[in-house]
Each structure stands twice: as structure tokens, then as C-alpha cells.
Design a protein around this motif. Structure first.
Motif, short mmCIF file in Angstrom:
data_model
loop_
_atom_site.label_atom_id
_atom_site.label_comp_id
_atom_site.label_asym_id
_atom_site.label_seq_id
_atom_site.Cartn_x
_atom_site.Cartn_y
_atom_site.Cartn_z
N THR A 99 0.80 -1.22 0.00
CA THR A 99 0.00 0.00 0.00
C THR A 99 0.84 1.27 0.00
O THR A 99 0.30 2.37 -0.21
CB THR A 99 -0.92 0.02 1.23
N TYR A 100 2.14 1.11 0.25
CA TYR A 100 2.99 2.31 0.34
C TYR A 100 3.02 3.01 -1.01
O TYR A 100 3.17 2.40 -2.05
CB TYR A 100 4.41 1.93 0.74
N SER A 101 2.86 4.31 -0.99
CA SER A 101 2.87 5.22 -2.13
C SER A 101 1.61 5.10 -2.99
O SER A 101 1.46 5.83 -3.97
CB SER A 101 4.13 5.06 -3.00
N SER A 102 0.70 4.18 -2.63
CA SER A 102 -0.51 4.00 -3.42
C SER A 102 -1.80 4.29 -2.67
O SER A 102 -2.79 4.67 -3.28
CB SER A 102 -0.59 2.57 -3.96
N TYR A 103 -1.78 4.06 -1.36
CA TYR A 103 -3.00 4.17 -0.57
C TYR A 103 -2.81 5.12 0.60
O TYR A 103 -1.72 5.22 1.18
CB TYR A 103 -3.38 2.80 0.01
N ASP A 108 5.28 -1.18 7.62
CA ASP A 108 6.41 -1.97 7.18
C ASP A 108 6.12 -2.38 5.74
O ASP A 108 5.29 -3.26 5.50
CB ASP A 108 6.60 -3.19 8.09
N ASN A 109 6.76 -1.72 4.81
CA ASN A 109 6.46 -1.96 3.41
C ASN A 109 6.84 -3.36 2.95
O ASN A 109 6.19 -3.93 2.08
CB ASN A 109 7.14 -0.90 2.55
N ALA A 110 7.90 -3.91 3.54
CA ALA A 110 8.32 -5.26 3.17
C ALA A 110 7.28 -6.30 3.57
O ALA A 110 7.16 -7.35 2.93
CB ALA A 110 9.66 -5.57 3.81
N LYS A 111 6.53 -6.01 4.63
CA LYS A 111 5.53 -6.95 5.13
C LYS A 111 4.11 -6.55 4.74
O LYS A 111 3.15 -7.23 5.12
CB LYS A 111 5.63 -7.06 6.64
N ASN A 112 3.96 -5.44 4.01
CA ASN A 112 2.62 -4.95 3.65
C ASN A 112 1.73 -4.81 4.88
O ASN A 112 0.56 -5.21 4.86
CB ASN A 112 1.95 -5.88 2.63
N THR A 113 2.30 -4.28 5.94
CA THR A 113 1.58 -4.22 7.21
C THR A 113 1.59 -2.81 7.79
O THR A 113 2.63 -2.15 7.80
CB THR A 113 2.19 -5.20 8.23
N LEU A 114 0.42 -2.41 8.25
CA LEU A 114 0.24 -1.14 8.95
C LEU A 114 0.17 -1.45 10.45
O LEU A 114 -0.42 -2.45 10.85
CB LEU A 114 -1.06 -0.49 8.49
N TYR A 115 0.77 -0.59 11.26
CA TYR A 115 0.78 -0.79 12.71
C TYR A 115 0.17 0.42 13.43
O TYR A 115 0.18 1.53 12.92
CB TYR A 115 2.21 -0.99 13.21
N LEU A 116 -0.30 0.14 14.62
CA LEU A 116 -0.68 1.21 15.54
C LEU A 116 -0.12 0.82 16.91
O LEU A 116 -0.63 -0.10 17.56
CB LEU A 116 -2.19 1.39 15.61
N GLN A 117 0.96 1.50 17.29
CA GLN A 117 1.53 1.30 18.62
C GLN A 117 0.78 2.19 19.60
O GLN A 117 0.74 3.42 19.42
CB GLN A 117 3.02 1.64 18.62
#
Length: 125
Positions: free
Chosen positions: A28-32, A72-81
Motif C-alpha cells: 500500500t505504500y505510495s498508493s494508498y 512496514d512496506n516489506a511486510k505490507n503491514t500497517l501498525y498502531l503502537q
């Protein structure tokens, strides 16, 4: 279209921390534009933290200094700490995505997003 799956919710005592994850079916990085919403029982859905396609974050006032959105673009994962959790943070947390850029005043509008995960429950006592 992108599919989203949240995880990482749970029960924690006030002052504790949790990290939510949102796994996407594509990069999703740079696209969403990506966002975390939450909804407590009897309350409207509330935008918590968002990140634009270039990785710039936006936070609602109630979580500034406590929550951090990242990806984490390598994992296609968004986080919320989430740190220093409070009972008022108790809610179902959803991640959502929309292609491209959003006007700033639309970042925390749920109708701006077409792609949603199923949610993960966070309970703070």
C-alpha cells in the motif's frame, strides 16, 4: 482490491501498551491512504491515526503523544503502537484504506475509505 486483516487487540490495564497490526493483501505504500478508526459501543466511529501515501502521519488530539502509526512496506503491514492506554481507548479498532491521496479534512471521515478490515477489540480496564 486490497484486503485488510487486523490483529493484536486484547485486554490490558490502564497505562499499558498494545500494538495493532493490519496486514494488507498488496503493497500500500505510495498508493494508498491508510487509517485506523475505532468505535466504542453507543458511539460514532472515530478516526484515530492516518498515514498518507508518502508516510506522513496524522493523529486525533486525544491520542497524540501516546499512539504511533507506522508501516512496514516489506511486510505490507500497517501498525498502531498504543502506549499509556486509558479506559476511554476501549473500542473496536478498524484499519481502512483508500487509493491515492485524501484532502486533509477528509482523512478522518469514514466515508473516504472503501476498503476495511474486520476489526480487533481493545479493552482497557
Amino acid at each position: 482490491h486490497v484486503q485488510l486483516v487486523e490483529s493484536g487487540g486484547g485486554s490490558v490495564q490502564a497505562g499499558g501498551s498494545l500494538r495493532l497490526s493490519c496486514a494488507a493483501s498488496e503493497n500500500t505504500y505510495s498508493s494508498y491512504s491508510m487509517v485506523w478508526f475505532r468505535q466504542a459501543p453507543g458511539k460514532e466511529r472515530e478516526g484515530v491515526a492516518a498515514i498518507d501515501p508518502e508516510g506522513n502521519p496524522t493523529y486525533t488530539d486525544s491520542v497524540k503523544g501516546r499512539f504511533t502509526i507506522s508501516q512496514d512496506n516489506a511486510k505490507n503491514t500497517l501498525y498502531l503502537q498504543m502506549n499509556s492506554l486509558k479506559p476511554e481507548d476501549t473500542a473496536m479498532y478498524y484499519c481502512a484504506a483508500e487509493r491515492g491521496w485524501l484532502l486533509q479534512h477528509r482523512v478522518f471521515a469514514s466515508l473516504s475509505y472503501n476498503y476495511w478490515g474486520q476489526g480487533t477489540q481493545v479493552t482497557v480496564s
